[in-house]
Design an enzyme around this catalytic site. Structure first.
Site, PDB file in Angstrom:
ATOM      1  N   TYR A 143       0.842  -1.203   0.000  1.00  0.00           N
ATOM      2  CA  TYR A 143       0.000   0.000   0.000  1.00  0.00           C
ATOM      3  C   TYR A 143       0.878   1.253   0.000  1.00  0.00           C
ATOM      4  O   TYR A 143       0.676   2.176  -0.795  1.00  0.00           O
ATOM      5  CB  TYR A 143      -0.902  -0.038   1.230  1.00  0.00           C
TER       6      TYR A 143
HETATM    7  N1  LIG Z   1      -8.732   5.691   6.463  1.00  0.00           N
HETATM    8  C1  LIG Z   1      -7.512   6.197   6.599  1.00  0.00           C
HETATM    9  O1  LIG Z   1      -6.949   6.229   7.717  1.00  0.00           O
HETATM   10  C2  LIG Z   1      -6.798   6.743   5.400  1.00  0.00           C
HETATM   11  C3  LIG Z   1      -5.598   7.441   5.614  1.00  0.00           C
HETATM   12  C4  LIG Z   1      -4.912   7.953   4.542  1.00  0.00           C
HETATM   13  C5  LIG Z   1      -5.415   7.795   3.255  1.00  0.00           C
HETATM   14  N2  LIG Z   1      -6.577   7.104   3.052  1.00  0.00           N
HETATM   15  C6  LIG Z   1      -7.046   6.949   1.690  1.00  0.00           C
HETATM   16  O2  LIG Z   1      -8.357   7.479   1.593  1.00  0.00           O
HETATM   17  C7  LIG Z   1      -9.006   6.885   0.493  1.00  0.00           C
HETATM   18  C8  LIG Z   1     -10.405   6.458   0.912  1.00  0.00           C
HETATM   19  O3  LIG Z   1     -10.289   5.430   1.877  1.00  0.00           O
HETATM   20  P1  LIG Z   1     -11.273   5.307   3.134  1.00  0.00           P
HETATM   21  O4  LIG Z   1     -10.459   5.530   4.331  1.00  0.00           O
HETATM   22  O5  LIG Z   1     -12.474   6.126   2.917  1.00  0.00           O
HETATM   23  O6  LIG Z   1     -11.582   3.743   3.074  1.00  0.00           O
HETATM   24  P2  LIG Z   1     -12.914   2.920   2.756  1.00  0.00           P
HETATM   25  O7  LIG Z   1     -14.018   3.341   3.665  1.00  0.00           O
HETATM   26  O8  LIG Z   1     -12.501   1.488   2.756  1.00  0.00           O
HETATM   27  O9  LIG Z   1     -13.303   3.378   1.278  1.00  0.00           O
HETATM   28  C9  LIG Z   1     -12.542   2.961   0.170  1.00  0.00           C
HETATM   29  C10 LIG Z   1     -13.345   3.222  -1.082  1.00  0.00           C
HETATM   30  O10 LIG Z   1     -12.558   2.782  -2.217  1.00  0.00           O
HETATM   31  C11 LIG Z   1     -13.376   1.985  -3.039  1.00  0.00           C
HETATM   32  N3  LIG Z   1     -12.619   0.960  -3.749  1.00  0.00           N
HETATM   33  C12 LIG Z   1     -11.734   0.071  -3.226  1.00  0.00           C
HETATM   34  N4  LIG Z   1     -11.335  -0.801  -4.190  1.00  0.00           N
HETATM   35  C13 LIG Z   1     -12.011  -0.450  -5.316  1.00  0.00           C
HETATM   36  C14 LIG Z   1     -12.045  -0.972  -6.630  1.00  0.00           C
HETATM   37  N5  LIG Z   1     -11.339  -2.068  -6.985  1.00  0.00           N
HETATM   38  N6  LIG Z   1     -12.825  -0.361  -7.556  1.00  0.00           N
HETATM   39  C15 LIG Z   1     -13.571   0.726  -7.217  1.00  0.00           C
HETATM   40  N7  LIG Z   1     -13.578   1.264  -5.987  1.00  0.00           N
HETATM   41  C16 LIG Z   1     -12.805   0.680  -5.054  1.00  0.00           C
HETATM   42  C17 LIG Z   1     -14.375   1.315  -2.082  1.00  0.00           C
HETATM   43  O11 LIG Z   1     -15.562   0.965  -2.781  1.00  0.00           O
HETATM   44  P3  LIG Z   1     -16.067  -0.539  -3.105  1.00  0.00           P
HETATM   45  O12 LIG Z   1     -15.513  -1.454  -2.079  1.00  0.00           O
HETATM   46  O13 LIG Z   1     -17.557  -0.387  -3.117  1.00  0.00           O
HETATM   47  O14 LIG Z   1     -15.527  -0.796  -4.485  1.00  0.00           O
HETATM   48  C18 LIG Z   1     -14.656   2.443  -1.092  1.00  0.00           C
HETATM   49  O15 LIG Z   1     -15.692   3.268  -1.573  1.00  0.00           O
HETATM   50  C19 LIG Z   1      -8.121   5.727   0.023  1.00  0.00           C
HETATM   51  O16 LIG Z   1      -7.400   6.112  -1.119  1.00  0.00           O
HETATM   52  C20 LIG Z   1      -7.180   5.533   1.193  1.00  0.00           C
HETATM   53  O17 LIG Z   1      -5.949   5.001   0.791  1.00  0.00           O
HETATM   54  C21 LIG Z   1      -7.280   6.579   4.102  1.00  0.00           C
END
Ligand SMILES: NC(=O)c1ccc[n+]([C@@H]2O[C@H](COP(=O)([O-])OP(=O)(O)OC[C@H]3O[C@@H](n4cnc5c(N)ncnc54)[C@H](OP(=O)(O)O)[C@@H]3O)[C@@H](O)[C@H]2O)c1
Length: 235
Positions: A143
């Protein structure tokens, strides 16, 4: 104003879709989980529409682009979809590595390229990276590598988009309270206090509206740019 938000079914992308519709945007949400997208449509009404697409495959990127073309124009593209897996690098299967690079690194570039003809001067692309690129995320090595690639591409993309009058906002969240961690196979962190995804959503939109290029949420994540290389591996 019209926006495309990837990863709209959950977490930051979902919160951002809610906030954007609240501020008057028409939003096209992209993700795989159709039930979650349909529920959001029911909650937000006709200003939220969605496309079911798997961004780990180029066909999914094309499907998202086709749905965006139906909007006619795009003012804001948010490349937010992403995932991680908590395991050693050498224990990731080849398919997991390819899928992660596709969603976290290739899709943001491939979707931006496809949507640029729909984006006028003054439009904005948002790439959601992670504050974790500044430390060694030992528990999420693939990641971290995919997000470093996105970070590098984001800096290059900003220069290329500027020539077309399109701005790029890079977002560096810290620890956010979403399904990301459970899906990655992580136990809840004992010391860090997560920020709610709504706070990240508001910070992104404020940056879009005020023309800021980089967003760190919470603000102390910005310190990692200097301190990160001196810190021990995390996770
Ligand atoms: N949470 C944290 O602490 C954190 C910190 C830094 C950065 N981020 C980043 O923030 C972003 C959003 O993450 P989040 O924290 O909101 O996590 P999340 O709740 O797991 O949401 C991730 C989203 O990405 C979508 N996704 C994953 N694989 C996919 C695929 N193959 N095709 C299409 N959509 C896909 C999921 O939708 P489906 O499963 O419905 O496809 C979901 O809507 C990510 O890029 C993550 O790396 C998160």
């Amino acid at each position: 104003m019209k926006a495309v938000v990837t990863g709209a079914s959950s977490g930051i992308g979902r919160a951002l879709s809610v906030e954007m519709v609240g501020r008057g945007f028409e939003v096209l949400g992209v993700a795989r989980n159709e039930a979650a997208l349909r529920a959001l449509r029911e909650e937000l009404g006709p200003r939220f529409r969605y496309a079911v697409a798997d961004l780990s495959r180029l066909e999914g990127v094309e499907r998202a682009a086709e749905a965006a073309r139906e909007l006619g124009e795009v003012d804001v593209l948010v490349n937010n979809a992403g995932f991680g897996l908590r395991k050693p690098l050498l224990e990731h299967s080849d398919e997991e590595l390819v899928g992660m690079l596709m969603v976290n690194f290739v899709a943001p570039i491939a979707l931006t390229r496809r949507l640029l003809p729909l984006m006028r001067r003054g439009s904005t692309v948002v790439n959601v990276v992670t504050g974790g690129i500044h430390v060694l995320m030992a528990g999420l090595p693939a990641y971290g590598a995919s997000k470093i690639a996105l970070h590098y591409a984001t800096e290059a993309m900003r220069r290329e988009l500027r020539e077309r009058g399109v701005r790029l906002v890079a977002v560096y969240p810290g620890y956010v309270a979403t399904a990301f961690h459970e899906r990655a196979g992580s136990a809840p962190a004992r010391f860090a206090r997560p920020v709610p995804p709504e706070r990240v959503a508001r910070a992104i939109l404020d940056a879009v509206e005020r023309g800021r290029e980089r967003v760190y949420v919470p603000g102390y994540v910005a310190l990692l740019r200097v301190l990160g290389p001196h810190l021990p591996p995390v996770g």
